[in-house]
Write an enzyme that holds these catalytic residues in place. Structure first.
Site, PDB file in Angstrom:
ATOM      1  N   THR A   1       9.730  -1.734  -9.022  1.00 54.09           N
ATOM      2  CA  THR A   1       8.345  -1.520  -9.206  1.00 54.09           C
ATOM      3  C   THR A   1       7.849  -0.100  -9.524  1.00 54.09           C
ATOM      4  OG1 THR A   1       6.954  -0.803  -7.419  1.00 54.09           O
ATOM      5  CG2 THR A   1       8.451  -2.680  -6.916  1.00 54.09           C
TER       6      THR A   1
ATOM      7  N   GLU B   1       7.724  -7.028  -4.765  1.00 53.48           N
ATOM      8  CA  GLU B   1       8.129  -7.187  -3.337  1.00 53.48           C
ATOM      9  C   GLU B   1       8.199  -8.465  -2.719  1.00 53.48           C
ATOM     10  OE1 GLU B   1       6.063  -4.895  -4.153  1.00 53.48           O
ATOM     11  OE2 GLU B   1       6.576  -2.863  -3.460  1.00 53.48           O
TER      12      GLU B   1
ATOM     13  N   LYS C   1     -13.870   7.490  -1.293  1.00 50.79           N
ATOM     14  CA  LYS C   1     -14.621   7.810   0.021  1.00 50.79           C
ATOM     15  C   LYS C   1     -15.558   8.644  -0.379  1.00 50.79           C
ATOM     16  CE  LYS C   1     -10.413   6.691   2.763  1.00 50.79           C
ATOM     17  NZ  LYS C   1      -9.101   7.004   2.577  1.00 50.79           N
TER      18      LYS C   1
ATOM     19  N   TRP D   1     -16.762   3.869   2.448  1.00 53.37           N
ATOM     20  CA  TRP D   1     -15.941   3.523   1.306  1.00 53.37           C
ATOM     21  C   TRP D   1     -16.539   2.833   0.401  1.00 53.37           C
ATOM     22  CZ3 TRP D   1     -10.486   1.330   3.315  1.00 53.37           C
ATOM     23  CH2 TRP D   1      -9.617   2.294   3.687  1.00 53.37           C
TER      24      TRP D   1
HETATM   25  P1  ADP Z   1       3.066  -2.243 -10.215  1.00 53.35           P
HETATM   26  O1  ADP Z   1       2.085  -2.727 -11.145  1.00 53.35           O
HETATM   27  O2  ADP Z   1       2.772  -1.004  -9.451  1.00 53.35           O
HETATM   28  O3  ADP Z   1       4.504  -2.149 -10.671  1.00 53.35           O
HETATM   29  P2  ADP Z   1       3.109  -4.692  -9.037  1.00 53.35           P
HETATM   30  O4  ADP Z   1       3.189  -5.354 -10.353  1.00 53.35           O
HETATM   31  O5  ADP Z   1       4.336  -5.262  -7.786  1.00 53.35           O
HETATM   32  O6  ADP Z   1       3.403  -3.429  -9.362  1.00 53.35           O
HETATM   33  O7  ADP Z   1       1.672  -4.849  -8.532  1.00 53.35           O
HETATM   34  C1  ADP Z   1       1.283  -5.368  -7.032  1.00 53.35           C
HETATM   35  C2  ADP Z   1      -0.070  -4.808  -6.977  1.00 53.35           C
HETATM   36  O8  ADP Z   1      -1.261  -5.182  -7.966  1.00 53.35           O
HETATM   37  C3  ADP Z   1      -0.647  -5.547  -5.844  1.00 53.35           C
HETATM   38  O9  ADP Z   1      -0.351  -4.672  -4.654  1.00 53.35           O
HETATM   39  C4  ADP Z   1      -2.169  -5.471  -6.232  1.00 53.35           C
HETATM   40  O10 ADP Z   1      -2.505  -4.004  -5.792  1.00 53.35           O
HETATM   41  C5  ADP Z   1      -2.287  -5.577  -7.664  1.00 53.35           C
HETATM   42  N1  ADP Z   1      -2.609  -6.836  -8.006  1.00 53.35           N
HETATM   43  C6  ADP Z   1      -1.945  -7.973  -8.052  1.00 53.35           C
HETATM   44  N2  ADP Z   1      -2.691  -8.909  -8.242  1.00 53.35           N
HETATM   45  C7  ADP Z   1      -3.952  -8.749  -8.267  1.00 53.35           C
HETATM   46  C8  ADP Z   1      -5.210  -9.478  -8.305  1.00 53.35           C
HETATM   47  N3  ADP Z   1      -5.167 -10.820  -8.585  1.00 53.35           N
HETATM   48  N4  ADP Z   1      -6.266  -8.665  -8.037  1.00 53.35           N
HETATM   49  C9  ADP Z   1      -6.446  -7.311  -8.004  1.00 53.35           C
HETATM   50  N5  ADP Z   1      -5.181  -6.542  -7.672  1.00 53.35           N
HETATM   51  C10 ADP Z   1      -3.956  -7.375  -7.785  1.00 53.35           C
END
Ligand code: ADP
Length: 551
Positions: A180, A324, A434, A439
């Site tokens: 990730t 994850e 914030k 928030w």
């Molecule tokens: P990265 O983009 O950091 O590589 P991931 O692809 O695992 O990591 O991203 C996961 C994160 O993406 C989630 O924890 C969330 O914050 C965001 N995310 C995933 N799906 C959605 C969604 N449908 N709406 C909003 N946020 C989302």
């Protein structure tokens, strides 16, 4: 008593080959459209296993891929894990330093590379982090001009037997791996065991997941280097569906023509992909009639997108997930009790991140460690656990303490849960604004702004403020030809209708494009860096913009 076999991927392939032998796998490659059947696919998967076997790849070895979505990449998906080895998909859009780090950290022995990505890989390859890579295989029938000592994929598999005696692989054997993109420091590796991928496939196949059946034509637009294209190559195979792979860097016109010509019924990707397709459809005559559902996730699906697809008879399924967790966690299906609800209520539910898929559990924990009630208002951090959810990072014990507790994954997403159990992401813990101790959800503001017809992209970030600590500022990409003053007024009026004064952005900055991360999401980090010198970051806000003014 335990079952007769472990939970592994191999039976999914066996079933597709035997039951749906003449179902097609179609792929757009730099060499044109290629197509064959599951029967041929199975043969090629075993030829590849023999080729890797000859190289000495054994159980536990890691094999990396640096590829877009196509049939050859899909062959590695079943071949490598079924040998007991581990498929490590690498995101080619990551910064070069991250690529070096993860190839070294994962100790990949072989790397499969797309011809169009050779240029991106070559400079990284010279570094010592790549020393343990013994072989480069280029995903084509011929190796293009390159400094790399590489063999073409077709040459690599050619002549090998289509028979392979698969070993009995344990369900605890790591089968996949994905990093990730860390917001700080090096990327974190997530290993998927056979059992995790099996569970994720079964969770996805349930009616409340992202089911795919034998009469479906499935096109994953989400890259196969990003959490196994949300597990779709496995789910589609387990369901016996036809696969369509859109190849390197697909453009809206490529997607439109594949949907039309191959009769795609299910597709999936991040919102930016669909914004591109929507814009293309407005200017061109595109036949979307085959399309039944679009799975949208990775970041929030704007409500206007749900409505756009509704108008064309396509169901947009909003899904949430994480690297994850394999990655699908929740999907915003309408509960049966809501089928007769008014459209407004339905749209509100479908815009949320949805209902946890069968097999998973969650809790929402506030700052004091207490679980928050399901009232759609109180929020806290979402914790998740289940058979497809990891409980550790690869070789990162220090991260583990922070991110996991008693088998729970602390997602870093701040959410509310309503009475019906729909989860709604209010923000990433790090992106929440914030203001005066209260928030403000940047995500809500973004979605509201993107509903404006003259806005193509928008993001909202908190900028430092002397009095209120932080205030929201909106960065807006207007559609071509729109009048900025009118858009600004329109956006502010729209927000003023819906939100308290102190939520309203102090400024609207017009930009040409929102910078994107390697996974196609809006990158607030890059945006901050890009505009770091602007006055905006010194912050000043109208006096009335304070939380206590809220009604
Ligand atoms: P990265 O983009 O950091 O590589 P991931 O692809 O695992 O990591 O991203 C996961 C994160 O993406 C989630 O924890 C969330 O914050 C965001 N995310 C995933 N799906 C959605 C969604 N449908 N709406 C909003 N946020 C989302």
């Amino acid at each position: 008593m335990p079952g007769g076999t472990d939970q592994t991927l191999r039976p999914f392939l066996w079933r597709a080959e035997r039951l749906f032998d003449d179902t097609e796998i179609v792929s757009r490659t730099s060499e044109g459209i290629e197509r064959y059947t599951y029967a041929e696919y199975g043969d090629r998967v075993r030829q590849l296993a023999n080729a890797l076997d000859e190289l000495g790849i054994e159980e536990g070895d890691r094999v990396g891929t640096f590829c877009w979505n196509h049939h050859r990449h899909f062959e590695t998906y079943f071949s490598i894990p079924s040998m007991g080895a581990q498929l490590h998909t690498i995101n080619p859009l990551l910064p070069r330093d991250h690529i070096r780090y993860i190839v070294d950290n994962a100790a990949d022995r072989v790397l499969f590379v797309d011809p169009s990505l050779l240029e991106a890989l070559e400079p990284a390859v010279q570094s010592p982090e790549f020393d343990q890579v013994e072989k480069y295989v280029v995903m084509a029938s011929e190796v293009p001009e390159t400094d790399l000592d590489a063999v073409a994929y077709e040459e690599f598999v050619e002549g090998h037997s289509t028979e392979y005696d698969w070993p009995e692989v344990s369900q605890d054997q790591p089968a996949g791996m994905c990093y990730t993109s860390g917001t700080t420091g090096n990327p974190k590796g997530v290993e998927y065991t056979q059992q995790m991928l099996w569970s994720h496939t079964m969770e996805s196949l349930t009616p409340q997941g992202i089911p795919m059946d034998e009469d479906d034509v499935v096109m994953p637009v989400v890259p196969m280097f990003h959490v196994n294209a949300w597990g779709m190559p496995f789910t589609a195979t387990a369901g016996g569906a036809k696969h369509v792979y859109p190849g390197p860097s697909p453009q809206p016109e490529d997607l439109a023509s594949l949907i039309d010509e191959e009769g795609v019924t299910v597709t999936a990707g991040v919102p930016t992909v669909w914004l591109g397709l929507m814009e293309y459809c407005e200017d061109n005559d595109v036949d979307l009639s085959a399309l039944d559902r679009v799975i949208v996730g990775g970041s929030a699906a704007p409500r206007s997108m749900i409505e756009w697809f509704d108008e064309r008879g396509v169901e947009l399924l909003h899904a949430w997930g994480m690297t994850e967790m394999g990655p699908i966690g929740s999907v915003a299906h309408l509960k049966s009790g809501l089928e007769d609800a008014d459209r407004e209520t339905q749209l509100e539910k479908r815009s949320k991140q949805g209902l946890m898929t069968p097999g998973l559990e969650f809790r929402v924990v506030d700052d004091d460690g207490e679980e928050v009630p399901w009232n759609g208002e109180d929020f806290g951090e979402l914790w998740v656990r289940g058979p497809s959810v990891t409980t550790e990072y690869f070789e990162r014990p220090e991260a583990d303490e922070e991110d996991f507790e008693d088998g729970w994954l602390k997602t870093g997403d701040v959410v509310t849960v309503d009475e019906d159990g729909y989860i709604k992401i209010v923000d990433r813990a790090k992106d929440v604004i914030k203001s005066g101790g209260e928030w403000i959800s940047s995500v809500e503001l973004e979605n509201a702004i993107m509903a404006h017809e003259d806005v193509s992209e928008a993001t909202v970030i908190g900028v430092p403020h002397e009095k209120w600590q932080e205030r929201p500022v909106a960065f807006v990409v207007p559609v071509e030809g729109a009048d900025q003053a009118a858009v600004e007024k329109g956006v502010m009026d729209l927000l003023a209708d819906e939100y308290p004064d102190w939520w309203l952005p102090d400024d609207v900055v017009f930009i040409e494009e929102v910078p994107k991360t390697a996974t196609g999401k809006f990158s607030k980090k890059d945006l901050r860096e890009e505009y770091a010198d602007e006055d905006i970051f010194e912050g000043s806000a109208p006096e009335e913009a304070a939380p206590e003014d809220a009604e």
